[in-house]
Design an enzyme around this catalytic site. Structure first.
Site, short mmCIF file in Angstrom:
data_model
loop_
_atom_site.label_atom_id
_atom_site.label_comp_id
_atom_site.label_asym_id
_atom_site.label_seq_id
_atom_site.Cartn_x
_atom_site.Cartn_y
_atom_site.Cartn_z
N GLU A 9 -6.95 -1.95 9.65
CA GLU A 9 -6.48 -3.35 10.22
C GLU A 9 -6.79 -3.52 11.69
OE1 GLU A 9 -2.46 -5.11 10.21
OE2 GLU A 9 -1.97 -4.18 8.13
N ASP A 82 -2.45 -1.48 6.93
CA ASP A 82 -0.80 -0.75 6.68
C ASP A 82 -0.17 -0.47 5.02
OD1 ASP A 82 -1.11 -0.30 9.31
OD2 ASP A 82 0.01 -1.96 9.96
N ASP A 84 1.94 -1.10 3.83
CA ASP A 84 3.63 -2.30 3.00
C ASP A 84 2.67 -3.48 2.50
OD1 ASP A 84 2.60 -4.25 4.99
OD2 ASP A 84 3.66 -3.60 6.84
N GLU A 86 2.53 -6.81 3.93
CA GLU A 86 1.34 -7.81 4.60
C GLU A 86 0.30 -6.64 4.33
OE1 GLU A 86 1.91 -10.08 5.54
OE2 GLU A 86 3.45 -10.40 4.43
N TYR A 299 5.08 5.35 10.40
CA TYR A 299 5.04 4.00 10.23
C TYR A 299 6.52 3.00 10.67
CZ TYR A 299 3.52 -0.56 8.64
OH TYR A 299 2.99 -2.10 8.38
N ARG A 301 7.32 0.43 9.83
CA ARG A 301 7.85 -0.52 9.86
C ARG A 301 8.12 -0.33 8.23
NH1 ARG A 301 3.91 -3.45 11.90
NH2 ARG A 301 4.19 -4.69 13.24
N HIS A 345 8.21 4.18 2.52
CA HIS A 345 7.67 5.25 3.90
C HIS A 345 9.27 5.82 4.18
CE1 HIS A 345 4.68 1.91 3.32
NE2 HIS A 345 5.75 1.47 4.41
#
Length: 807
Positions: A9, A82, A84, A86, A299, A301, A345
């Site tokens: 990203e 990432d 997740d 998104e 990570y 989030r 995670h």
């Protein structure tokens, strides 16, 4: 030789990954999302199963072309956004762009950016998780439908340019409902009592009144308090019982997204957006000098407290070697993740526990360093032994009254050696090395000497407004949003002027209250906290393959479309219950560029407008700030009447002869309600302080309308020389050659910021002093004033408690 392509990203990750993969792979960045729904239209085919109409995001075509070009030359393409929803969506959209150039596409993910984690990911690729992508797509379409359908309605009925959101509107409702609770709150008087007592041995101690005649003590007025005071002074104070026991305090779990945001807000004063920005950089990789670009945390989030086994082992080794075996518990700590957490995670932790905050202290910007310090200390503490205390509780009787005193003594620091105690400051008397209050040796039946009875009139307080920390906690507990959305939700409330931070707490604006009330009235389902939380569960079910995303959208829109149609007919300007004093027609609440006001419904025939206040019961009342109200004063320039007007900075007096006479003034109100001119800072005669270096005329010390001082040439506007008022203190930020100069916020509060702004954004609220802090080495101190310490110097670093009292 054909190389494989890794697409991440962020450009920052490119540098970090290249560091340990070398030139064996080509690494490119998508720079976030590359495709999305169109900006200027709905972009969802509602009649065709909610089919989205995606397109390349404006400004991203160059990135898209570069990815397609790199894909055409690659062996295998590894998509590594990432880990997740998104990130999965970004991977899906990138795949749609590059699959024609190269169909050999794999998805990889890693929770930390280390050589081991990236290589393991490359060895274990997987297909794109279509269900996870569909969950994100459903969320995006839901938000688009709510935003694009309701927002235009609000533009017509409330104010142009505002917006509604599926999650943000519920968060706004939570803030508004708390404010309504506060306004409806009826304070009750009460008088707490303390007895200052002395035994045979020091120290003296305080005991709190807890019971009267066997019932919970409640003293509700001054007369009762005085009578009880006299009664107690006539009674002997005798120790009823003494209870002593050892107590253990276990460490908290490592951070998840919400608890990191809460801790950073409470301990550092950081808003959620700043915290997540710093954490993002720590995750992607930062330059550590000789170490090179290194990722420092996993990570950020996540809603799971799970910790990988190798991370627990590394923490154990560090604790035993650096602190001692006694600081490690008998068995490794494993924290239970709350119900409903995705657990995709690990918790937020340092990638390498051996990289301590001390190791990176001079290598990171301050915000990144403080966030890393929080994360490192919390993780290490979470794996340590419990702290142990010796608690003492003493019951004391005085006639029909019963008092309680509590004391504690730290036996073993355990995790507190690393994590510290987040307790408020204790009174300076009678405390041990940890700051905990001590009690003297006491035994049942022992008579004590009464030194003083302390009583104080108090009133019950309304529920407090939300801070960023408590709002994030409330959203998490209610199941509103996800860890990745909390910062965006808060930013939207502030950016849309639905709420403002007053003393770091959310206060809804009149606009925010109106929007919340209108949406709650016409869109009850969307504004229901339980429904919004249930939608998050439904989206999780889509990700797990238990629910079809089109079915979810169909279920939602059934009620939504009906409510939308009804609201478009019934939603109107808010009724105030007031009538126009000029024509007798109803007054309605409206919103303009300068804020809320009421206007006659007979417009344009009647142009009456007025400012207003909303009472605690929700009723409207016109204020004296009515446009055109006669102040009873005459213009000092032309002699015409001065009238009350209202601008962005509040009410003021203006000459009724405008535009011929432009005289204005602030005002005060006398006890009898009449108006008086106020001498505002900008009306004070400027002081001559020097000579202009550009035209040799006098330089004047002036004030801005919001109160800060500045230097200006008396020859203005012919000579435009000006300079901010300086404190004479150099900016303490390393490498900056600026000075701290006086500025003022839009609300008139003074602060002192670097003259090199925006290149350097250092700022403090209090007058800076060129003196080094002896405890944390901050290059400056600031001058403060408080009831407890009077005028004193203090360290501006939030985590440092150093203060220097004036002699």
């Amino acid at each position: 030789m054909t190389k494989d392509l890794i697409i991440v990203e962020s450009p920052a990750k490119v540098k970090t990954i290249k560091k340990f993969l070398g030139d064996k792979y080509v690494v490119e960045a998508s720079v976030g999302h590359v495709r999305d729904l169109p900006q200027k239209k709905l972009g969802v085919d509602e009649a065709n199963g909610f089919e989205p109409q995606y397109g390349v995001i404006p400004g991203k075509q160059k990135v898209v072309d570069q990815l397609a070009k790199a894909a055409a030359k690659a062996g295998t393409i590894y998509l590594a956004p990432d880990p997740d929803r998104e990130g999965e969506a970004i991977a899906w959209h990138v795949a749609q762009i590059v699959k024609e150039a190269n169909p050999r596409i794999e998805r990889i993910q890693f929770n930390e950016i280390t050589a081991r984690a990236v290589r393991e990911a490359l060895e274990n690729p997987r297909p794109i998780n279509e269900k996870l992508f569909e969950s994100q797509q459903a969320r995006r379409i839901l938000d688009r439908l709510v935003g694009y359908k309701i927002s235009p309605l609000l533009w017509k009925k409330v104010r142009k340019g505002i917006s509604a959101g599926r999650v943000q509107s519920v968060a706004l409702k939570i803030v508004v409902e708390r404010e309504k609770e506060r306004l409806a709150f009826k304070p009750e008087e009460y008088w707490p009592f303390k007895a200052r007592l002395e035994a045979d041995l020091p120290p003296a101690f305080d005991a709190d009144l807890v019971k009267l005649s066997g019932k919970k003590a409640h003293v509700g007025d001054a007369a009762t308090a005085e009578a009880l005071d006299a009664e107690l002074k006539a009674q002997p104070f005798v120790v009823k019982d003494v209870a002593e026991k050892e107590r253990q305090k276990s460490p908290p779990p490592p951070f998840i997204t919400s608890t990191l945001q809460q801790a950073a807000n409470q301990r550092l004063g950081y808003p959620a957006k700043k915290t997540m920005g710093a954490a993002q950089k720590l995750y992607e990789g930062v330059d550590l000098g000789e170490r090179g670009t290194t990722a420092l945390i996993t990570y950020m989030r996540t809603d799971s407290t799970r910790v990988a086994a190798e991370a627990r082992e590394a923490a154990k080794t560090y604790i035993v070697e650096q602190l001692g075996q006694e600081y490690y518990p008998e068995k490794a700590r494993v924290f239970k993740t709350k119900a409903g957490a995705q657990d995709a995670h690990e918790a937020i932790r340092p990638v390498d526990v051996n990289i301590t905050p001390k190791d990176v202290a001079g290598l990171l910007p301050r915000d990144q360093f403080m966030v890393y310090k929080l994360i490192w200390e919390r993780f290490v503490a979470s794996q340590m032994a419990a702290a142990r205390f010796w608690d003492t509780q003493v019951g004391v009787t005085a006639g029909r009254a019963e008092f309680k005193a509590k004391g504690e003594r730290l036996i073993f620091a355990g995790f507190l050696k690393v994590h510290g105690q987040d307790a408020a400051e204790e009174e300076p008397d009678a405390s041990d090395a940890t700051g905990a209050k001590l009690l003297p040796p006491l035994k049942a039946g022992q008579e004590l000497k009464l030194l003083e009875i302390k009583k104080e009139q108090k009133f019950t307080q309304p529920p407090p407004r939300y801070t960023e920390a408590s709002l994030v906690k409330e959203l998490e507990e209610q199941g509103i949003g996800r860890p990745s959305t909390y910062a965006a939700i808060i930013s939207t409330l502030l950016d849309r002027d639905y709420a403002r931070l007053e003393e770091k707490r959310f206060a809804p604006t009149e606009l925010g209250v109106t929007v919340s009330d209108r949406l709650s009235e016409h869109f009850q389902t969307i504004m229901d906290v339980g429904f919004t939380a249930g939608m998050e569960t439904a989206l999780d079910q889509v990700a797990e393959g238990k629910k079809d995303w089109r079915e979810l959208l169909g279920d939602f829109t059934g009620d939504f479309y009906a409510a939308l149609e009804k609201a478009s007919k019934e939603m109107g300007n808010e009724e105030t219950g007031l009538v126009c004093p000029e024509c007798g027609k109803p007054l309605k609440a409206k919103f303009g560029k300068s804020g809320p006001f009421v206007a006659c419904s007979g417009y344009p025939e009647c142009k009456f407008t007025s400012n207003f206040v909303r009472e605690a019961d929700g009723t409207y009342r016109l204020t004296e700030r009515e446009v055109g109200a006669d102040s009873g004063l005459v213009c000092p320039v032309c002699g015409k009447p001065m009238i009350v007007k209202f601008g962005k900075r509040g009410p003021f007096l203006a000459c009724s002869g405008y535009p011929e006479c432009k005289s204005t003034s602030n005002f005060t109100r006398n006890e009898d309600g009449t108006y008086a001119f106020a001498a505002t800072p900008e009306q004070a005669p400027p002081e001559v302080v020097g000579t202009c270096p550009e035209c040799s005329k006098d330089v004047l010390l002036k004030r801005t309308r919001s109160g800060s001082r500045f230097y200006s040439c008396s020859g203005y506007p012919k000579c435009k020389y000006s300079k901010p008022f300086t404190s004479g203190v150099k900016c303490p930020r390393e490498g900056c050659d600026g000075e701290l100069v006086e500025k003022s916020s839009r609300y008139g509060k003074l602060f002192y910021s670097c003259s090199n702004y925006p290149k350097c954004d250092f700022a403090v609220w209090d007058w800076p002093v060129d003196e080094k802090c002896p405890e944390c080495d901050s290059p400056i101190l600031v001058k403060k004033q408080s009831k407890r310490y009077g005028e004193h110097l203090a360290c501006p670093v939030k985590t440092c408690k150093y203060r220097k009292l004036q002699q």
